[in-house]
Write an enzyme that holds these catalytic residues in place. Structure first.
Site, mmCIF file in Angstrom:
data_model
loop_
_atom_site.group_PDB
_atom_site.id
_atom_site.type_symbol
_atom_site.label_atom_id
_atom_site.label_comp_id
_atom_site.label_asym_id
_atom_site.label_seq_id
_atom_site.Cartn_x
_atom_site.Cartn_y
_atom_site.Cartn_z
ATOM 1 C CD GLU A 44 -3.746 47.775 16.829
ATOM 2 O OE1 GLU A 44 -4.486 48.802 16.600
ATOM 3 O OE2 GLU A 44 -2.462 47.890 16.932
ATOM 4 N NE ARG A 48 -8.097 51.442 11.777
ATOM 5 C CZ ARG A 48 -6.714 51.619 11.550
ATOM 6 N NH1 ARG A 48 -6.605 51.850 10.277
ATOM 7 N NH2 ARG A 48 -5.906 52.268 12.375
ATOM 8 C CB THR A 72 -9.949 50.862 15.485
ATOM 9 O OG1 THR A 72 -8.859 50.589 14.916
ATOM 10 C CG2 THR A 72 -10.615 52.131 15.155
ATOM 11 C CE LYS A 132 -2.758 53.464 18.284
ATOM 12 N NZ LYS A 132 -4.126 52.896 17.534
#
Length: 214
Positions: A44, A48, A72, A132
């Site tokens: 993952e 960001r 994200t 999640k």
């Protein structure tokens, strides 16, 4: 041709999905190779940093043993850009129907972020049952997941946020946890030094963590 993945495939591949923040595209390929060498394939890469999409593209092109994913993911535009870069799954810190639909349109299995019962119900209503739990420790930790196992017994979770070697095993022992997400596999100081052997060692240790079957 890449094999079609499901969210459950992503979660069951290893006990830990590394949560990766990359500031240097030059680190992407050696980091991915180091994780794969340690037994971790589902990566993952969080959106960001300005370099994140380029890092996903580099991993997707140059490390075929890895499965690059985007973390994200907060908008439909994020999902589309991640798919164009070669991401094969997506992870979001929260959930909106727009993000869910965009991931479906892009062919990306999505792990939507949830922290409350209402958010779980919304995600389930839209067909998502692999979720999640974020931020896991701040939102109630293992006790919250135990409480959810009754009303949401058909949901599998990937707790992320505050997970470390100190508490990962406690989460993985729960029947509704398929894996955990954590940043400890890719420490910033190791990346800065180019210490890929340390990353491989941390990945191997993560793969030795025990999960409940199912």
């Amino acid at each position: 041709m890449a094999v079609t993945l499901t969210a459950l495939d992503v979660m069951r591949d290893a006990p830990v999905i590394p949560v990766i923040v990359l500031n240097d595209v030059a680190h992407a390929v050696p980091l991915a190779e180091a994780l794969v060498a340690g037994g971790i394939r589902m990566l993952e890469v969080t959106l960001r940093t300005p370099q994140a999409l380029a890092c996903i593209e580099a991993i997707a092109r140059q490390v075929p043993q890895a499965v690059a994913g985007a973390g994200t993911v907060r908008s439909a535009a994020d999902a589309a850009a991640a798919a164009r870069a070669g991401a094969r799954f997506a992870v979001s810190p929260g959930y909106t129907r727009a993000v869910g639909q965009a991931c479906r349109d892009a062919g990306l299995p999505l792990l939507p972020g949830v922290a409350t019962g209402s958010e779980i119900m919304q995600a389930q209503e839209d067909g998502f049952t692999e979720l999640k739990f974020f931020p896991a420790m701040q939102a109630g930790g293992p006790a919250m997941l135990k409480a959810w196992s009754g009303p949401f017994g058909d949901v599998r979770f990937c707790p992320t946020g505050g997970i470390s070697t100190a508490n990962a095993a406690e989460f993985l022992a729960l029947p509704n946890v398929a894996c955990v997400g954590g940043s400890w596999l890719t420490p910033a100081d190791a990346l800065a030094r180019g210490d890929w052997a340390q990353v491989t060692a941390l990945a191997r240790q993560a793969c030795e963590l025990q999960r409940r079957p199912g």
